[in-house]
Design a protein around this motif. Sequence first.
Motif, PDB file in Angstrom:
ATOM      1  N   UNK A 276      10.404  35.179  -4.841  1.00 32.93           N
ATOM      2  CA  UNK A 276       9.861  33.585  -5.153  1.00 32.93           C
ATOM      3  C   UNK A 276      10.325  32.790  -6.182  1.00 32.93           C
ATOM      4  N   UNK A 277      10.229  31.711  -6.578  1.00 31.74           N
ATOM      5  CA  UNK A 277      10.711  31.095  -8.139  1.00 31.74           C
ATOM      6  C   UNK A 277       9.310  30.762  -8.333  1.00 31.74           C
ATOM      7  N   UNK A 278       8.095  30.486  -8.175  1.00 34.90           N
ATOM      8  CA  UNK A 278       7.292  29.449  -7.940  1.00 34.90           C
ATOM      9  C   UNK A 278       5.633  29.343  -7.298  1.00 34.90           C
ATOM     10  N   UNK A 279       4.869  29.879  -7.745  1.00 29.88           N
ATOM     11  CA  UNK A 279       3.987  29.145  -6.970  1.00 29.88           C
ATOM     12  C   UNK A 279       2.649  28.641  -7.627  1.00 29.88           C
ATOM     13  N   UNK A 280       1.784  27.196  -6.531  1.00 29.75           N
ATOM     14  CA  UNK A 280       1.058  27.075  -7.479  1.00 29.75           C
ATOM     15  C   UNK A 280      -0.091  27.227  -6.569  1.00 29.75           C
TER      16      UNK A 280
END
Length: 304
Positions: A276-280
């Motif tokens: 996972x690179x990013x989560x919003x």
Amino acid sequence: MTTTPAIETAGLTKRFGDFTAVQDVSLQIGPGEIFGFLGPNGAGKSTTIRCLLDLIRPSEGECRIVGLDSRRDAVEIRRHLGFLPSDLALYPNLTGRETLQFLANLRGGVDWAWVDALADRFDADLVKKVGELSSGNRQKVGLIQAFMNRPEVVILDEPITGLDPLVQLEFHTLMREHVADGNTVFLSSHTLSEVERVADRVGFIRRGHLIAVERMSDLLDKALRRVRLEFASPVPASAFDGVEGVHGVAVEGASVTAQYEGSMGPLLRVATAHDVLSLESSSVDLDEIFLEFYRDELTEAEAV
Ligand SMILES: Nc1ncnc2c1ncn2[C@@H]1O[C@H](COP(=O)(O)OP(=O)(O)OP(=O)(O)O)[C@@H](O)[C@H]1O
């Protein structure tokens, strides 16, 4: 020990001729609560409020404020009550201060230092004639008069209409302080998002029927949330098949968007099996919940 409800209706029904505007509404609102009363136009909110205030007489059922009967004890109830109607009519030639003085003389027991503090907090203009004020500034005079005698029960019919966001924030703070002292606020509104930050509980009325009463915290738990995950490389939608609480998974390149309810844990466990690179995660869409309650009604209205 039982506490007397601050506001109570029992089997409240109001008919206008053949038309039933409010049908068998039973509500109990405790001291120290902010209660949001929600419904679309014509649902029966104002009719319920008018019965509570003895402005109209119920066809059946009873209303009580701090244990007093709305009909029999109407005069005594006024001492415990603040009210802001949806269609506030004030004398246009009086200034804001003269308006408040006039109302204070009717009620008695008003502390002017408190009124001045309220005017200050809302940045209200009490010098101009009410007829020359903008609608938002007139609404501030209405709010001040509702709270000026620090009543045990404040009933507000669509109070947020026309208030700018800063004033809304101050108004929310005032309501919180008011109930922290053991008082009660009844807040009628068209939408859940308008009352989400302040209400402890909300009641939904539809075509005169009270269809649900929920704790705000439970509604927030039930609400759908949206999440967007960026992965180092594409992850198939099927990776999220059967994950508890997860719906509407969509994949675009290495991004995955989805909706989830309840805990984010099951979704995270699957996601973190990949890079996972990013989560919003976006905020809860409360208007979506409101629409859920009224969807049939809206669909029928569209079909007409
Ligand atoms: N005096 C009256 N005579 C006949 N019908 C009435 C009367 N007052 C209200 N109604 C009807 O009762 C229903 C409920 O009206 P009410 O004003 O309580 O709705 P509301 O939920 O407050 O709506 P809004 O959000 O539009 O103010 C409406 O269909 C309205 O037309």
